[in-house]
Write a protein that holds these residues in place. Sequence first.
Motif, short mmCIF file in Angstrom:
data_model
loop_
_atom_site.label_atom_id
_atom_site.label_comp_id
_atom_site.label_asym_id
_atom_site.label_seq_id
_atom_site.Cartn_x
_atom_site.Cartn_y
_atom_site.Cartn_z
N UNK A 1 103.25 38.02 13.56
CA UNK A 1 102.28 38.45 14.55
C UNK A 1 100.89 38.48 13.94
N UNK A 2 99.91 38.13 14.75
CA UNK A 2 98.51 38.19 14.35
C UNK A 2 97.83 39.20 15.26
N UNK A 3 97.15 40.16 14.67
CA UNK A 3 96.37 41.12 15.45
C UNK A 3 94.90 40.74 15.34
N UNK A 4 94.23 40.74 16.49
CA UNK A 4 92.81 40.38 16.55
C UNK A 4 92.03 41.55 17.13
N UNK A 5 90.96 41.93 16.45
CA UNK A 5 90.14 43.04 16.91
C UNK A 5 88.69 42.58 16.98
N UNK A 6 88.13 42.61 18.19
CA UNK A 6 86.73 42.22 18.38
C UNK A 6 85.81 43.43 18.23
N UNK A 7 84.59 43.15 17.83
CA UNK A 7 83.57 44.19 17.76
C UNK A 7 82.21 43.52 17.94
N UNK A 9 80.10 43.98 20.71
CA UNK A 9 79.59 43.91 22.07
C UNK A 9 78.65 45.06 22.36
N UNK A 10 78.02 45.01 23.53
CA UNK A 10 77.12 46.08 23.92
C UNK A 10 76.18 45.66 25.02
N UNK A 11 75.14 46.47 25.19
CA UNK A 11 74.13 46.22 26.22
C UNK A 11 72.87 45.68 25.56
N UNK A 12 72.36 44.58 26.09
CA UNK A 12 71.16 43.97 25.53
C UNK A 12 70.30 43.43 26.66
N UNK A 13 69.01 43.38 26.44
CA UNK A 13 68.12 42.81 27.45
C UNK A 13 68.15 41.29 27.40
N UNK A 14 67.83 40.68 28.51
CA UNK A 14 67.75 39.22 28.56
C UNK A 14 66.81 38.71 27.47
N UNK A 15 67.23 37.65 26.81
CA UNK A 15 66.46 37.11 25.71
C UNK A 15 66.86 37.65 24.35
N UNK A 16 67.65 38.70 24.35
CA UNK A 16 68.08 39.31 23.10
C UNK A 16 69.26 38.60 22.47
N UNK A 17 69.77 39.19 21.38
CA UNK A 17 70.86 38.59 20.62
C UNK A 17 71.94 39.63 20.33
N UNK A 18 73.14 39.13 20.18
CA UNK A 18 74.28 39.93 19.72
C UNK A 18 75.13 39.07 18.82
N UNK A 19 75.84 39.71 17.90
CA UNK A 19 76.80 39.00 17.06
C UNK A 19 78.15 39.65 17.21
N UNK A 20 79.09 38.90 17.73
CA UNK A 20 80.46 39.38 17.87
C UNK A 20 81.26 39.01 16.63
N UNK A 21 82.16 39.90 16.26
CA UNK A 21 83.07 39.64 15.14
C UNK A 21 84.50 39.79 15.63
N UNK A 22 85.40 39.04 15.04
CA UNK A 22 86.82 39.11 15.35
C UNK A 22 87.58 39.14 14.04
N UNK A 23 88.16 40.28 13.72
CA UNK A 23 88.90 40.44 12.48
C UNK A 23 90.39 40.23 12.74
N UNK A 24 91.00 39.37 11.95
CA UNK A 24 92.43 39.09 12.09
C UNK A 24 93.21 39.83 11.01
#
Length: 125
Positions: A1-7, A9-24
């Motif tokens: 089995x592989x467990x995946x956990x994302x992190x 996310x959030x609230x951002x204004x248009x034009x902004x940036x976010x970086x999502x991570x997925x740890x296995x």
Amino acid sequence: QVQLVESGGGLVQAGGSLRLSCAASGRTCTTCAMGWFRQAPGKEREAVATISWSGGSMGYADSVKDRFTISRDNVKNTVYLQMNSLKPNDTAVYYCAAASGKRLPTTSPADYDYWGQGTQVTVSS
């Protein structure tokens, strides 16, 4: 089995940036193709970005090309999604997925056998 956990996310204004991570964790999946999908309310789940097992080949949905970048670190067993110039229609739950039977990028959700729980991304106008 592989467990995946994302992190990341959030609230951002248009034009902004976010970086999502997925740890296995669990069974290593360093030879798996990986992907980021998203699902907005009332819409089907769609592939946003996909990456080969080596990280040498990537694919993007037309709607995110030149704005999003997928990458992976097989030493850390982590996949990333850098999202720039975010737009309100990028608002969705973002899911990380692993395709244990695939090494090259694939956009078909049916090819992915492991999924994370999802992380909400909300872009305000």
